[in-house]
Scaffold this active site. Structure first.
Site, PDB file in Angstrom:
ATOM      1  CG  LEU A  82      68.464  61.416  25.843  1.00 48.63           C
ATOM      2  CD1 LEU A  82      69.308  60.331  26.050  1.00 48.63           C
ATOM      3  CD2 LEU A  82      68.652  62.268  24.941  1.00 48.63           C
ATOM      4  CD  GLU A  83      66.060  65.804  28.697  1.00 50.10           C
ATOM      5  OE1 GLU A  83      66.418  66.283  29.820  1.00 50.10           O
ATOM      6  OE2 GLU A  83      66.496  66.183  27.740  1.00 50.10           O
TER       7      GLU A  83
END
Length: 262
Positions: A82-83
């Site tokens: 996600l990051e």
């Protein structure tokens, strides 16, 4: 008994006829010693001739970080996905950097010297997640909420801050956590904590060298080694891996030849 290695073109790269030998501790020990030397040489080559180098994939780095900080590997992968989608060069509009999207000041506090370095960045992110897990009694949702919005914001909210961004981010991370994500097949050399990407062929050679070093520990005599060579002759992989096995097995066979003569 004949020991031989045949490449993909059907060419015999080494062939030796020897008498079957009984189980011998000397043979096994010598073979293991020589195999380790071969593996070391290839690992040094893949690490740009650095004796301190380790060959690591992104998967290796994530596994090591998860084990070091006692974090579920699937959770760590979910956060990395996600990051940054596993991009070590990713920089956000807020200035967060790397695979785990560390802010420079946070990275410094975590002991990260090079924020763009994949290995250091992943280890730093895992360390921060471990601190958050400890703060919030092992709750993965709150640990990531703190990673996203800050531990103080989670404490003040008494849970996931209702700030628009964090609840959505937590939901996405937990979805990745439970459903799993695929880590890109990238390989790096890691030297004293600093890593650099290496070619697929070098990675393949380093990998098979390590495999060979481990496999040769199982061979107490020539007969068992012959069986392994026959298996490798039938092995079907990419060209880099095949070439690496051909080269490595040829070296190992030469070691055996010298041992027989001795």
């Amino acid at each position: 008994m004949r020991i031989s290695v045949v490449n993909d073109s059907g060419t015999t790269v080494y062939s030796e006829t020897v008498e079957k030998a009984p189980v011998s501790a000397d043979f096994a020990n010598k073979l293991q010693e020589e195999a380790s030397k071969i593996a070391d040489n290839y690992n040094k080559l893949s690490a740009n001739n650095s004796a301190d180098g380790r060959t690591m994939s992104l998967e290796d780095m994530l596994n090591e970080a998860a084990a070091t900080y006692n974090i579920d590997i699937n959770f760590l992968k979910a956060v990395a996905k996600l990051e940054s989608d596993f991009d070590p060069a990713c920089v956000s509009s807020a200035g967060a950097v790397g695979i785990m999207q560390l802010m420079p000041e946070t990275a410094a506090e975590l002991g990260v010297e090079d924020i763009y370095d994949p290995y250091q960045n992943i280890m730093g992110g895992a360390k921060e997640l471990r601190l958050n897990l400890d703060r919030f009694n092992g709750d993965y949702e709150l640990a990531y909420a703190a990673y996203n919005a800050g531990a103080g914001a989670v404490t003040r909210a008494g849970g996931i801050p209702n700030n628009g961004e964090t609840p959505k981010a937590v939901a996405l991370v937990m979805g990745y956590f439970h459903n799993g994500v695929e880590v890109p097949n990238r390989t790096y050399t890691v030297n004293a904590g600093h890593s650099s990407e290496i070619s697929a062929e070098s990675a393949a050679r380093a990998k098979v060298a390590s495999e060979l070093a481990e496999k040769l520990k199982e061979f107490p005599n020539h007969t068992s080694y012959e069986f392994f060579v026959q298996q490798m002759e039938n092995k079907s992989n990419n060209n880099a891996t095949n070439n690496a096995y051909e080269n490595l097995l040829s070296q190992a066979n030469l070691v055996i030849k010298d041992m027989i003569k001795g």
